[in-house]
Scaffold this active site. Structure first.
Site, PDB file in Angstrom:
ATOM      1  N   ASP A   1       0.871  -1.164   0.000  1.00 15.12           N
ATOM      2  CA  ASP A   1       0.000   0.000   0.000  1.00 15.12           C
ATOM      3  C   ASP A   1       0.915   1.223   0.000  1.00 15.12           C
ATOM      4  OD1 ASP A   1      -2.287   1.599   0.232  1.00 15.12           O
ATOM      5  OD2 ASP A   1      -2.189   1.555   2.415  1.00 15.12           O
TER       6      ASP A   1
ATOM      7  N   ASP B   1      -0.071   4.891   1.529  1.00 12.06           N
ATOM      8  CA  ASP B   1      -0.208   5.715   2.726  1.00 12.06           C
ATOM      9  C   ASP B   1       0.039   4.890   3.986  1.00 12.06           C
ATOM     10  OD1 ASP B   1      -1.071   8.233   1.475  1.00 12.06           O
ATOM     11  OD2 ASP B   1      -2.816   7.059   0.862  1.00 12.06           O
TER      12      ASP B   1
END
Length: 585
Positions: free
Chosen positions: A134, A136
């Site tokens: 991912d 963030d």
């Protein structure tokens, strides 16, 4: 996270092993303290007795310090023995406290490294060929300024677009008010922490910025248990008649704080309001900060203020690349935002490290919805209309779905390890439906481990466990004098439990525990993540052939064999009858 573990103290072969030897033997035989001076249970001169185990029910019998069961005897009270139970119990208390204090230096010398990777499931990096990420709070970490920014923008949206009172602008973001993983009762406007068994941790229920008394909570919920039918759905959302919303995202910290502040304002000014409307308006305002790109533009304008420099993230990616590992990125963030951040963290050549880059993936729908095809995105942000037959290195793709991703790449099963910070949106479907290995990034872990390594936590938790053992075993003495003493211990234990909560967060305590039970968050973490760590940089401590082994956490019926489950202290304390006969230690 497990509480203070005493198993690490095996290396100390002095007073600690003497402390536990009688403990295990006593519990194994189902024994308990006895203050009887009847002939069958009276010790012979020179014999000594073990202390009690901190786990398990009270049984019968006395145990020699070597672990030999001497005889069985019913438990007696002071009425039977004529012993001053008050003095005897307090002498045990004082001796237990003394021996507990002697353990502190040994425990303090066995601190936990905050950069450790923890395993819920056995996993060998040697088997991993493909690493996914991912963006963030996985590749990019943000400063506390970002939460203040999100709070302020959403607050102003409520005032300017939803016609909320101007007085709300007086509220500022409170950095340490909430923790991740809390539940919010949408209809009652209550924020709370719930454990793995759906019980509310009393003392952690807040209406606005103020705690709700335990009696009021118990009255509202007819106890402290939250039934399954009003809990949130699988992804923590409040929908389909559910009244609870769970906040699992790190970005949800400013949302919870804003909810609390707006509730506080309305109550303080005696404004009659509908809690459901308030929840939906705050949710929409927070969503606008992301969806309308307000946050992205603010971060781009001052990237050094909001993004923590990612030198170690860069080192991790380089290490994987140099070892021939394939890598991919799947994020919900837009490409311009990711590109700006990765240029800052890794460098302009960051795309050369990744075999596939997917933006605006719309997780968790990405893992379940087969209908959305991939679209190729140009560097200038133009969406192309051509059918995607291959996912090419150096290209940027938008949307899509995991089933198409698997078909195009062939990256299936346990050779893939995906890292993310959101337990539901990033990890749950991958481990339950697709057999990928999963790694959870939990930034709060580093802070909590540092707290657990501190003197205050070690002193408090060690004595709490010892005192719990005293209460558990001495509660069998039912005479008024004994019960008065035990009640004093119970009050002290409650005070210690509150103190351990406050050490982490004054309102809600640890992210991982509700006193002794795992939190709802912690249980999901153990279910959906094979490994978890504070940041990707923890991977730098391990080579890529390392195998992570979960610790054998004892089941309750296995507890007699595990020293960390025994009560610390009170070893070799003579019974009242033994004192009366002048038996020396």
């Amino acid at each position: 996270m497990a509480p203070l573990s005493l198993s690490r103290l095996f290396r100390s072969k002095g007073h600690f092993q003497r402390l536990i030897v009688g403990c295990n033997a006593l519990h194994t035989h189902g024994a308990s303290w006895s203050c009887c001076d009847r002939t069958p249970s009276t010790p012979r001169h020179g014999q000594r007795f073990g202390a009690f185990s901190g786990i398990g029910g009270a049984g019968q019998g006395l145990v020699h310090h070597s672990g030999t069961l001497i005889t069985a005897a019913p438990l007696c009270t002071s009425a039977d023995s004529g012993v001053d139970m008050t003095s005897w119990l307090w002498s045990i208390y004082n001796e237990t406290k003394k021996q507990t204090e002697e353990l502190i230096p040994v425990i303090s010398s066995n601190s936990m490294n905050p950069d450790t990777i923890f395993a819920n499931n056995e996993i060998s990096l040697q088997d991993i060929e493909i690493y996914g990420f991912d963006y963030d709070y996985t590749l990019a970490f943000y400063s506390s300024h970002l939460h203040t920014l999100i709070f302020n923008i959403a607050r102003d949206i409520l005032v300017e677009e939803h016609r909320y009172p101007e007085g709300l602008r007086e509220y500022e973001y409170i950095p340490d008010f909430v923790i991740r993983g809390l539940h919010y009762d949408v209809q009652k406007a209550l924020l709370m922490k719930i454990d793995a068994f759906h019980y509310i941790q009393l003392g952690t229920v807040y209406r606005g910025l103020h705690p709700v008394p335990d009696k009021e909570v118990i009255a509202m919920y007819e106890g402290s248990h939250v039934p399954l039918e009003i809990m949130s759905d699988f992804y923590g959302k409040s929908s389909h008649g559910h009244t609870m919303k769970q906040f699992m995202d790190i970005f949800s910290l400013p949302e919870m704080t804003l909810l609390s502040c707006v509730n506080d304002y309305f109550m303080k000014h005696n404004i009659d309001y509908e809690p459901v409307h308030l929840y939906k308006d705050v949710k929409e305002a927070i969503g606008d900060v992301h969806v309308k790109g307000i946050m992205y533009r603010a971060v781009d304008a001052d990237i050094e203020k909001y993004i923590c420099y990612g030198e170690q993230t860069h080192a991790v990616l380089r290490k994987l690349s140099e070892n021939g590992k394939k890598m991919f990125l799947i994020t919900n963030s837009p490409f311009d935002f990711v590109d700006r951040g990765m240029n800052y963290i890794v460098g302009k050549d960051w795309r050369d490290l990744f075999d596939v880059v997917i933006v605006q993936a719309d997780k968790p729908s990405f893992f379940n919805d087969r209908r959305k095809p991939f679209r190729r995105l140009t560097d200038k942000g133009v969406l192309l209309w051509d059918r995607i037959h291959h996912l090419e290195k150096g290209q940027i793709y938008k949307q899509g779905n995991l089933y198409e991703f698997l078909r195009l790449t062939g990256w299936r099963g346990s050779k893939v390890l995906y890292f993310g910070d959101h337990i539901y949106s990033d990890l749950a479907d991958l481990t339950l439906k697709h057999g990928w290995r999963t790694g959870a990034i939990i930034p709060e872990l580093r802070k909590e481990i540092k707290i657990m390594n501190g003197d205050e936590y070690i002193h408090t938790m060690t004595w709490l466990q010892s005192l719990t053992g005293l209460v558990e075993h001495m509660q069998v003495h039912r005479d008024p004098a004994s019960q008065a003493v035990v009640q004093e211990w119970i009050k002290e234990r409650e005070s210690l439990r509150s103190r351990t909560k406050d050490i982490f967060n004054a309102q809600f305590g640890s992210l991982f525990r509700t006193y002794h039970n795992p939190t709802y968050f912690s249980r999901r973490l153990s279910r959906f993540a094979d490994i978890y760590m504070a940041s990707l940089s923890c991977l730098l401590r391990y080579d890529l052939r390392h195998t992570f082994f979960p610790r054998r956490t004892p089941l309750q019926h296995e507890a007699p064999f595990w020293p960390e489950q025994t009560s610390a202290g009170a070893m070799k304390i003579p019974f009242p009858a033994e004192r009366a006969q002048g038996v020396s230690e």
